[in-house]
Design an enzyme around this catalytic site. Structure first.
Site, PDB file in Angstrom:
ATOM      1  N   PRO A   1     -35.099 -30.735 -94.851  1.00  0.00           N
ATOM      2  CG  PRO A   1     -35.553 -28.615 -96.224  1.00  0.00           C
ATOM      3  CD  PRO A   1     -35.798 -30.092 -96.061  1.00  0.00           C
TER       4      PRO A   1
ATOM      5  CB  CYS B   1     -43.066 -24.006 -91.145  1.00  0.00           C
ATOM      6  SG  CYS B   1     -42.324 -23.814 -89.447  1.00  0.00           S
TER       7      CYS B   1
ATOM      8  CE  LYS C   1     -41.445 -31.541 -95.936  1.00  0.00           C
ATOM      9  NZ  LYS C   1     -40.096 -31.862 -95.092  1.00  0.00           N
TER      10      LYS C   1
ATOM     11  CG  ASP D   1     -44.961 -41.701 -89.063  1.00  0.00           C
ATOM     12  OD1 ASP D   1     -44.271 -40.686 -88.421  1.00  0.00           O
ATOM     13  OD2 ASP D   1     -46.008 -41.860 -89.090  1.00  0.00           O
TER      14      ASP D   1
END
Length: 377
Positions: free
Chosen positions: A23, A108, A150, A214
């Protein structure tokens, strides 16, 4: 090319190839998800939705949870800091059939989120973290909706939380966990520490572990799986301006040759398709304006003059977009310099936390003022 990789299972859902679209605020709306799905299979997650905004039926949030008819399973990411509100939000999803999969955001690193104890700051409070995951799982379980979690490696190098977070999420019934292998202090800078993904995989034994960080080309995904033993990958910034990356990932995980990168004419066609999907979702004015943020990513590395780039960055209608596309050198081949990192990187910074946040990791108090009334990060 490597041999085919086993598919990923999240609850009842087979994810093949084992690839998840992360997201991203302002990016992974239904238009972008549909565009990516046209290149390859996987799990495509909507923009972050805040539990309070969902429960209170904020108009913008209700539009953000739009899913196309062909989106199966419908995947929604929730942000929340209060077990009670999280439970209500997931119950609403169940009662109104709003999604088939719920992902929870504890990664976040944005200061406006961490300074109130949300996002990547929250897993430090182990009991509270567990209660939030438990509330979501209990509300979702009767409907068979899998809940995934997550998170990041930790707040900073001195306050690592990922192993505890993985074990707690597993114990509370999460169907999978995903690790962005950076600390909140790193934000999006430096290199992701893939060795942390390997350590999490060793600590979490009964549910899938996904790696994030990455993955800018298909080989990066194969390398991450080989290096860490993770069960799947989460792709964020690597697909900005490159939705065809999901086609490359599908080929890579199937052990097939990778498709060649598109010419500038091919990119122009993708860009035009993206515009059509955004216009269908938002209307022409807002849809074309929303496309502007993608222009530099699509055109990165191609021989496009500064005047034409400015025109794309300020485009305001489909007719104007078509005129600009007509001025491109459609035969220009895909440039090698278009590979590699893209999107926000920035620099590392001290994480802003509430006063006394680090005093007691067992404190289950809900952070004051951390519930947000807006969605999307």
């Amino acid at each position: 090319m490597a041999a085919a990789t086993p598919f990923l299972k999240i609850g009842p859902y087979k994810v093949d190839p084992p690839v998840v679209l992360a997201p991203m605020a302002g990016i992974t709306n239904t238009a972008f998800r549909q565009l990516c799905r046209e290149y390859g299979a996987g799990l495509y997650v909507c923009e972050m939705i805040t539990t309070r905004a969902l429960v209170e039926r904020d108009a913008t949030t209700m539009h953000m949870i739009t899913f196309a008819a062909e989106e199966q399973p419908r995947s929604m990411q929730l942000y929340g800091v209060d077990p009670l509100t999280m439970g209500k939000a997931v119950q609403m999803i169940v009662d109104e059939d709003l999604a088939d999969h719920v992902d929870m955001n504890f990664g976040c690193p944005v200061p406006k989120v961490t300074r109130k104890g949300g996002g990547a700051a929250l897993p430090f409070k182990r009991r509270l973290f567990g209660e939030i995951v438990r509330a979501a799982v209990r509300a979702a379980e009767p409907a068979g909706i899998p809940v995934t979690v997550k998170f990041r490696v930790g707040i900073d190098e001195e306050h690592l939380t990922y192993l505890d977070a993985g074990r707690i999420a597993e114990a509370e019934g999460a169907s999978a966990v995903a690790l962005h292998a950076r600390t909140a202090a790193q934000r999006y800078s430096g290199r992701a520490d893939w060795s942390a993904i390997a350590r999490l995989k060793e600590a979490v034994r009964t549910i899938p572990v996904l790696g994030n960080g990455d993955i800018f080309k298909a080989q990066d995904a194969l390398d991450m799986v080989a290096a860490t033993g993770c069960d799947g990958v989460v792709v964020g910034r690597g697909c900005l301006g490159r939705p065809w990356l999901f086609g490359e990932l599908q080929a890579a995980f199937a052990g097939l040759p990778l498709p060649a990168g598109p010419s500038l004419g091919g990119v122009a066609g993708v860009l035009r398709r993206h515009a059509e999907l955004l216009v269908a979702h938002y209307g022409e004015d807002k849809g074309v304006r929303d496309l502007r943020k993608h222009m530099a990513w699509y055109l990165h590395g191609f021989p496009v003059g500064s005047t034409l780039r400015r025109g794309f960055a300020m485009v305001s209608s489909l007719a104007e977009l078509d005129e600009l596309i007509g001025q491109l050198d459609h035969a220009a081949p895909f440039p090698a310099e278009a590979e590699g990192p893209r999107g926000r990187q920035g620099s590392a910074a001290k994480v802003v936390l509430p006063d006394g946040w680090l005093d007691d990791p067992e404190d289950a108090s809900v952070p004051v003022g951390a519930e947000m009334m807006h969605s999307g990060g």
